[in-house]
Design a protein around this motif. Structure first.
Motif, PDB file in Angstrom:
ATOM      1  N   ALA A  14       0.850  -1.195   0.000  1.00  0.00           N
ATOM      2  CA  ALA A  14       0.000   0.000   0.000  1.00  0.00           C
ATOM      3  C   ALA A  14       0.888   1.247   0.000  1.00  0.00           C
ATOM      4  O   ALA A  14       2.093   1.165   0.254  1.00  0.00           O
ATOM      5  CB  ALA A  14      -0.918  -0.005   1.223  1.00  0.00           C
ATOM      6  N   VAL A  15       0.264   2.379  -0.294  1.00  0.00           N
ATOM      7  CA  VAL A  15       0.955   3.666  -0.286  1.00  0.00           C
ATOM      8  C   VAL A  15       0.142   4.670   0.525  1.00  0.00           C
ATOM      9  O   VAL A  15      -1.064   4.497   0.707  1.00  0.00           O
ATOM     10  CB  VAL A  15       1.151   4.214  -1.723  1.00  0.00           C
ATOM     11  CG1 VAL A  15       2.153   3.376  -2.490  1.00  0.00           C
ATOM     12  CG2 VAL A  15      -0.170   4.306  -2.469  1.00  0.00           C
ATOM     13  N   SER A  16       0.819   5.697   0.991  1.00  0.00           N
ATOM     14  CA  SER A  16       0.140   6.824   1.623  1.00  0.00           C
ATOM     15  C   SER A  16       0.928   8.075   1.287  1.00  0.00           C
ATOM     16  O   SER A  16       2.038   7.996   0.751  1.00  0.00           O
ATOM     17  CB  SER A  16       0.034   6.634   3.144  1.00  0.00           C
ATOM     18  OG  SER A  16       1.304   6.689   3.741  1.00  0.00           O
ATOM     19  N   ALA A  17       0.350   9.229   1.597  1.00  0.00           N
ATOM     20  CA  ALA A  17       1.023  10.489   1.286  1.00  0.00           C
ATOM     21  C   ALA A  17       0.828  11.502   2.397  1.00  0.00           C
ATOM     22  O   ALA A  17      -0.297  11.730   2.840  1.00  0.00           O
ATOM     23  CB  ALA A  17       0.511  11.059  -0.034  1.00  0.00           C
ATOM     24  N   LEU A  41      -2.811   9.106   7.301  1.00  0.00           N
ATOM     25  CA  LEU A  41      -2.608   9.777   6.016  1.00  0.00           C
ATOM     26  C   LEU A  41      -3.474   9.086   4.979  1.00  0.00           C
ATOM     27  O   LEU A  41      -3.718   7.884   5.074  1.00  0.00           O
ATOM     28  CB  LEU A  41      -1.138   9.672   5.595  1.00  0.00           C
ATOM     29  CG  LEU A  41      -0.128  10.312   6.537  1.00  0.00           C
ATOM     30  CD1 LEU A  41       1.295   9.978   6.095  1.00  0.00           C
ATOM     31  CD2 LEU A  41      -0.336  11.814   6.619  1.00  0.00           C
ATOM     32  N   PRO A  42      -3.925   9.810   3.961  1.00  0.00           N
ATOM     33  CA  PRO A  42      -4.706   9.153   2.909  1.00  0.00           C
ATOM     34  C   PRO A  42      -3.833   8.214   2.087  1.00  0.00           C
ATOM     35  O   PRO A  42      -2.634   8.452   1.921  1.00  0.00           O
ATOM     36  CB  PRO A  42      -5.216  10.330   2.064  1.00  0.00           C
ATOM     37  CG  PRO A  42      -4.279  11.446   2.337  1.00  0.00           C
ATOM     38  CD  PRO A  42      -3.760  11.249   3.725  1.00  0.00           C
ATOM     39  N   GLY A  43      -4.449   7.159   1.589  1.00  0.00           N
ATOM     40  CA  GLY A  43      -3.724   6.200   0.762  1.00  0.00           C
ATOM     41  C   GLY A  43      -4.513   4.926   0.598  1.00  0.00           C
ATOM     42  O   GLY A  43      -5.681   4.842   0.966  1.00  0.00           O
ATOM     43  N   GLY A  44      -3.861   3.920   0.043  1.00  0.00           N
ATOM     44  CA  GLY A  44      -4.517   2.640  -0.182  1.00  0.00           C
ATOM     45  C   GLY A  44      -3.623   1.696  -0.960  1.00  0.00           C
ATOM     46  O   GLY A  44      -2.424   1.940  -1.118  1.00  0.00           O
ATOM     47  N   GLY A  45      -4.225   0.642  -1.475  1.00  0.00           N
ATOM     48  CA  GLY A  45      -3.490  -0.432  -2.114  1.00  0.00           C
ATOM     49  C   GLY A  45      -2.921  -0.095  -3.483  1.00  0.00           C
ATOM     50  O   GLY A  45      -3.497   0.680  -4.238  1.00  0.00           O
ATOM     51  N   VAL A  46      -1.779  -0.706  -3.769  1.00  0.00           N
ATOM     52  CA  VAL A  46      -1.140  -0.585  -5.073  1.00  0.00           C
ATOM     53  C   VAL A  46      -1.773  -1.627  -5.987  1.00  0.00           C
ATOM     54  O   VAL A  46      -1.930  -2.788  -5.604  1.00  0.00           O
ATOM     55  CB  VAL A  46       0.384  -0.818  -4.969  1.00  0.00           C
ATOM     56  CG1 VAL A  46       1.043  -0.768  -6.341  1.00  0.00           C
ATOM     57  CG2 VAL A  46       1.012   0.189  -4.016  1.00  0.00           C
ATOM     58  N   GLU A  47      -2.141  -1.200  -7.188  1.00  0.00           N
ATOM     59  CA  GLU A  47      -2.747  -2.112  -8.159  1.00  0.00           C
ATOM     60  C   GLU A  47      -1.681  -2.657  -9.103  1.00  0.00           C
ATOM     61  O   GLU A  47      -0.648  -2.015  -9.342  1.00  0.00           O
ATOM     62  CB  GLU A  47      -3.838  -1.386  -8.947  1.00  0.00           C
ATOM     63  CG  GLU A  47      -5.014  -1.010  -8.075  1.00  0.00           C
ATOM     64  CD  GLU A  47      -6.121  -0.290  -8.829  1.00  0.00           C
ATOM     65  OE1 GLU A  47      -5.983  -0.040 -10.051  1.00  0.00           O
ATOM     66  OE2 GLU A  47      -7.131   0.029  -8.189  1.00  0.00           O
ATOM     67  N   LEU A  48      -1.941  -3.812  -9.650  1.00  0.00           N
ATOM     68  CA  LEU A  48      -1.034  -4.449 -10.591  1.00  0.00           C
ATOM     69  C   LEU A  48      -0.716  -3.505 -11.746  1.00  0.00           C
ATOM     70  O   LEU A  48      -1.616  -2.896 -12.325  1.00  0.00           O
ATOM     71  CB  LEU A  48      -1.669  -5.737 -11.134  1.00  0.00           C
ATOM     72  CG  LEU A  48      -0.795  -6.578 -12.048  1.00  0.00           C
ATOM     73  CD1 LEU A  48       0.397  -7.133 -11.277  1.00  0.00           C
ATOM     74  CD2 LEU A  48      -1.606  -7.708 -12.651  1.00  0.00           C
ATOM     75  N   GLY A  49       0.558  -3.337 -12.054  1.00  0.00           N
ATOM     76  CA  GLY A  49       0.993  -2.497 -13.155  1.00  0.00           C
ATOM     77  C   GLY A  49       1.250  -1.049 -12.789  1.00  0.00           C
ATOM     78  O   GLY A  49       1.745  -0.293 -13.620  1.00  0.00           O
ATOM     79  N   GLU A  50       0.926  -0.646 -11.573  1.00  0.00           N
ATOM     80  CA  GLU A  50       1.151   0.735 -11.132  1.00  0.00           C
ATOM     81  C   GLU A  50       2.523   0.874 -10.483  1.00  0.00           C
ATOM     82  O   GLU A  50       2.965  -0.017  -9.773  1.00  0.00           O
ATOM     83  CB  GLU A  50       0.150   1.136 -10.038  1.00  0.00           C
ATOM     84  CG  GLU A  50      -1.185   1.554 -10.492  1.00  0.00           C
ATOM     85  CD  GLU A  50      -2.044   2.028  -9.328  1.00  0.00           C
ATOM     86  OE1 GLU A  50      -2.730   3.036  -9.524  1.00  0.00           O
ATOM     87  OE2 GLU A  50      -2.060   1.404  -8.251  1.00  0.00           O
ATOM     88  N   THR A  51       3.133   2.037 -10.687  1.00  0.00           N
ATOM     89  CA  THR A  51       4.299   2.369  -9.881  1.00  0.00           C
ATOM     90  C   THR A  51       3.785   2.839  -8.523  1.00  0.00           C
ATOM     91  O   THR A  51       2.591   3.166  -8.372  1.00  0.00           O
ATOM     92  CB  THR A  51       5.126   3.500 -10.527  1.00  0.00           C
ATOM     93  OG1 THR A  51       4.345   4.703 -10.527  1.00  0.00           O
ATOM     94  CG2 THR A  51       5.565   3.126 -11.950  1.00  0.00           C
ATOM     95  N   GLU A  53       4.431   5.664  -7.110  1.00  0.00           N
ATOM     96  CA  GLU A  53       4.018   7.057  -7.256  1.00  0.00           C
ATOM     97  C   GLU A  53       2.641   7.153  -7.921  1.00  0.00           C
ATOM     98  O   GLU A  53       1.791   7.930  -7.478  1.00  0.00           O
ATOM     99  CB  GLU A  53       5.060   7.819  -8.074  1.00  0.00           C
ATOM    100  CG  GLU A  53       4.832   9.301  -8.085  1.00  0.00           C
ATOM    101  CD  GLU A  53       5.984  10.058  -8.705  1.00  0.00           C
ATOM    102  OE1 GLU A  53       5.728  10.811  -9.668  1.00  0.00           O
ATOM    103  OE2 GLU A  53       7.121   9.897  -8.229  1.00  0.00           O
ATOM    104  N   GLN A  54       2.413   6.377  -8.969  1.00  0.00           N
ATOM    105  CA  GLN A  54       1.098   6.378  -9.626  1.00  0.00           C
ATOM    106  C   GLN A  54       0.004   5.951  -8.646  1.00  0.00           C
ATOM    107  O   GLN A  54      -1.080   6.530  -8.624  1.00  0.00           O
ATOM    108  CB  GLN A  54       1.099   5.439 -10.836  1.00  0.00           C
ATOM    109  CG  GLN A  54       1.906   5.925 -12.007  1.00  0.00           C
ATOM    110  CD  GLN A  54       2.126   4.838 -13.055  1.00  0.00           C
ATOM    111  OE1 GLN A  54       2.055   3.637 -12.774  1.00  0.00           O
ATOM    112  NE2 GLN A  54       2.410   5.261 -14.283  1.00  0.00           N
ATOM    113  N   ALA A  55       0.300   4.947  -7.843  1.00  0.00           N
ATOM    114  CA  ALA A  55      -0.679   4.470  -6.865  1.00  0.00           C
ATOM    115  C   ALA A  55      -0.990   5.544  -5.834  1.00  0.00           C
ATOM    116  O   ALA A  55      -2.153   5.739  -5.463  1.00  0.00           O
ATOM    117  CB  ALA A  55      -0.169   3.207  -6.174  1.00  0.00           C
ATOM    118  N   ALA A  56       0.032   6.269  -5.376  1.00  0.00           N
ATOM    119  CA  ALA A  56      -0.196   7.331  -4.389  1.00  0.00           C
ATOM    120  C   ALA A  56      -1.080   8.427  -4.969  1.00  0.00           C
ATOM    121  O   ALA A  56      -2.041   8.864  -4.322  1.00  0.00           O
ATOM    122  CB  ALA A  56       1.134   7.906  -3.917  1.00  0.00           C
TER     123      ALA A  56
END
Length: 147
Positions: A14-17, A41-51, A53-56
């Motif tokens: 997951a990512v947050s910012a 902090l807001p955020g969530g799971g990284v999806e397949l194919g995302e970097t 940064e894109q996920a954040a």
């Protein structure tokens, strides 16, 4: 349909910012379990194919309506939640970014009961996710060095 994040056989990424605007950081309060009532902090799971940064960028936009510009990695957190019997009920590895606000205004929704710009010093008085104050402090330093 069961949640694949409950009682997983592997950790989830997951990512947050830590998003800053005019010297204040956006802190949100979760509206749903398992983190209901906790500030984070807001955020969530990284999806397949995302970097990462894109996920954040995507997760923050979906969750808060904000457009952000990630600047640098501010750290990470391992979130392992165990049930009363000691089994791992949830396991996330959260990669945290320092980011700048670009556009939009946050508003509560079905995921967030509160979303407010706060002075980083206010975090100490809140019930937060573990290590939130340290991540925000790291983000403050990173953003100062990237101005």
């Amino acid at each position: 349909m069961s949640d694949p994040r409950s009682y997983p056989d592997r950790p989830f990424l997951a990512v947050s910012a830590a998003i800053f605007r005019d010297g204040k950081v956006l802190i949100v309060q979760r509206a749903r379990s398992p983190g209901r009532g906790i500030y984070t902090l807001p955020g969530g799971g990284v999806e397949l194919g995302e970097t990462l940064e894109q996920a954040a960028v995507r997760e923050v936009l979906e969750e808060t309506g904000l457009t952000i510009a990630p600047v640098a990695l501010a750290g990470h957190r391992d979130v392992v939640i165990r049930d009363p019997g000691g089994r791992v009920a949830r396991h996330f590895v959260v990669i945290c970014f320092a980011a700048r606000w670009v556009a939009g205004e946050p508003a509560p929704n079905d995921e967030l009961s509160e979303a407010r710009w706060r002075d980083p010093a206010e975090i100490a008085g809140l019930k937060t996710t573990e290590g939130l104050a340290e991540i925000v402090a790291a983000a403050v330093n990173l953003l100062a060095s990237h101005s």
